[in-house]
Write a protein that holds these residues in place. Structure first.
Motif, PDB file in Angstrom:
ATOM      1  N   LYS A  83      -1.600   1.540   0.683  1.00 42.93           N
ATOM      2  CA  LYS A  83      -2.870   2.206   0.971  1.00 42.93           C
ATOM      3  C   LYS A  83      -2.682   3.648   1.417  1.00 42.93           C
ATOM      4  O   LYS A  83      -1.669   4.006   2.020  1.00 42.93           O
ATOM      5  N   GLU A  84      -3.698   4.415   1.139  1.00 42.51           N
ATOM      6  CA  GLU A  84      -3.744   5.801   1.576  1.00 42.51           C
ATOM      7  C   GLU A  84      -4.686   5.892   2.764  1.00 42.51           C
ATOM      8  O   GLU A  84      -5.858   5.519   2.666  1.00 42.51           O
ATOM      9  N   ASN A  85      -4.174   6.370   3.886  1.00 41.63           N
ATOM     10  CA  ASN A  85      -4.975   6.487   5.116  1.00 41.63           C
ATOM     11  C   ASN A  85      -5.524   5.140   5.585  1.00 41.63           C
ATOM     12  O   ASN A  85      -6.579   5.081   6.231  1.00 41.63           O
ATOM     13  N   SER A  86      -4.834   4.059   5.246  1.00 38.37           N
ATOM     14  CA  SER A  86      -5.183   2.696   5.684  1.00 38.37           C
ATOM     15  C   SER A  86      -6.576   2.248   5.240  1.00 38.37           C
ATOM     16  O   SER A  86      -7.148   1.329   5.809  1.00 38.37           O
ATOM     17  N   LYS A  87      -7.118   2.905   4.199  1.00 41.05           N
ATOM     18  CA  LYS A  87      -8.466   2.544   3.755  1.00 41.05           C
ATOM     19  C   LYS A  87      -8.500   2.116   2.292  1.00 41.05           C
ATOM     20  O   LYS A  87      -9.037   1.064   1.953  1.00 41.05           O
ATOM     21  N   PHE A  88      -7.948   2.949   1.434  1.00 41.28           N
ATOM     22  CA  PHE A  88      -8.058   2.689   0.007  1.00 41.28           C
ATOM     23  C   PHE A  88      -6.682   2.495  -0.620  1.00 41.28           C
ATOM     24  O   PHE A  88      -5.713   3.170  -0.244  1.00 41.28           O
ATOM     25  N   LEU A 100       0.822   1.362  -5.473  1.00 41.38           N
ATOM     26  CA  LEU A 100       0.733  -0.036  -5.893  1.00 41.38           C
ATOM     27  C   LEU A 100       1.578  -0.280  -7.137  1.00 41.38           C
ATOM     28  O   LEU A 100       2.336  -1.254  -7.213  1.00 41.38           O
ATOM     29  N   GLU A 101       1.465   0.613  -8.119  1.00 47.77           N
ATOM     30  CA  GLU A 101       2.226   0.464  -9.357  1.00 47.77           C
ATOM     31  C   GLU A 101       3.730   0.540  -9.089  1.00 47.77           C
ATOM     32  O   GLU A 101       4.520  -0.242  -9.650  1.00 47.77           O
ATOM     33  N   TYR A 102       4.145   1.466  -8.229  1.00 49.26           N
ATOM     34  CA  TYR A 102       5.560   1.597  -7.876  1.00 49.26           C
ATOM     35  C   TYR A 102       6.055   0.319  -7.204  1.00 49.26           C
ATOM     36  O   TYR A 102       7.141  -0.183  -7.491  1.00 49.26           O
ATOM     37  N   TYR A 103       5.255  -0.217  -6.298  1.00 49.53           N
ATOM     38  CA  TYR A 103       5.608  -1.437  -5.563  1.00 49.53           C
ATOM     39  C   TYR A 103       5.754  -2.611  -6.528  1.00 49.53           C
ATOM     40  O   TYR A 103       6.696  -3.405  -6.428  1.00 49.53           O
ATOM     41  N   LEU A 104       4.827  -2.708  -7.461  1.00 49.08           N
ATOM     42  CA  LEU A 104       4.860  -3.808  -8.425  1.00 49.08           C
ATOM     43  C   LEU A 104       6.029  -3.687  -9.393  1.00 49.08           C
ATOM     44  O   LEU A 104       6.632  -4.696  -9.786  1.00 49.08           O
ATOM     45  N   LYS A 105       6.358  -2.477  -9.797  1.00 47.74           N
ATOM     46  CA  LYS A 105       7.506  -2.274 -10.689  1.00 47.74           C
ATOM     47  C   LYS A 105       8.800  -2.683 -10.003  1.00 47.74           C
ATOM     48  O   LYS A 105       9.707  -3.223 -10.641  1.00 47.74           O
TER      49      LYS A 105
END
Length: 217
Positions: free
Chosen positions: A189-194, A200-205
């Motif tokens: 998330k960016e700024n704990s909101k969105f 997300l894509e980097y994490y999933l890869k």
């Protein structure tokens, strides 16, 4: 009746009685029982089957009555954030099948009503990853859980219960020979909101690479 006839009748009765006595001693009396047993088994089977049908009917009638006791509503199976994660997983995991909101009973097997079965009978996973092709098609490989803002709830008792459930899930999946991944909202998330699409894509890869390495090793 003269004495000779009477003696003959008595001798005949004694002979029959002796014959029956000998049969009982030699085990031939089982003939009668052998004819009787199949009938008894048939009777018992039908008796229990009828009782089973009655119980099953009672359960069905009870369920129908319970349905009439209140309203049944439709609820969403995923919130907005989970939906976003799901479609991002579909984008990254092109070589795998992705299933959402899957019961552990659908992919873990154990004898029903045993202690080990009870450890996972009520669990669900957010996303199940399976092989897409080859001999292992549809065989589960890994689980991905998304811990969003409402994952642990606001109640401390419930929070502790969910934490314990997560620990149990991870151990179950590991024991079954699968991989277990958690995506924490703070990581994507960016700024704990969105949710940040790139994070997300980097994490999933990174998860996809880990799965690929373990399945090709």
């Amino acid at each position: 009746m003269n004495s000779s006839v009477l003696i003959s009748v008595i001798i005949f009765i004694i002979f029959v009685a002796l014959f029956l006595f000998l049969i009982s001693k030699t085990g031939n009396s089982n003939i009668y029982r052998n004819y009787r047993r199949p009938f008894k088994r048939y009777y018992r089977r039908n008796k229990y089957y009828k009782r089973y049908k009655e119980i099953k009917k009672d359960i069905t009638e009870q369920r129908l009555e319970n349905m009439d006791s209140g309203n049944i509503l439709i609820k969403k199976i995923m919130n907005i954030e989970e939906t976003k994660v799901f479609f991002s997983i579909l984008k990254v995991f092109k070589d795998y099948n992705i299933y959402k909101q899957v019961s552990f009973k659908a992919f873990l097997d154990a004898e029903e009503d045993t202690d080990v079965w009870k450890t996972f009978r009520d669990f669900y996973c957010d996303f199940l990853i399976t092989y897409k092709n080859g001999d292992k098609i549809n065989q589960p490989i890994a689980i991905i859980e998304y811990n969003g803002a409402g994952h642990f709830g606001n109640n401390e008792d419930m929070k502790e219960k969910i934490k314990n459930n997560d620990i149990t899930k991870e151990k179950l999946v590991s024991k079954a020979g699968m991989q277990y991944f958690i995506i924490d909202e703070k990581s994507i998330k960016e700024n704990s909101k969105f949710i940040d699409d790139k994070k997300l894509e980097y994490y999933l890869k990174d998860i996809e690479n880990s799965i690929r390495k373990n399945t090709t090793a």
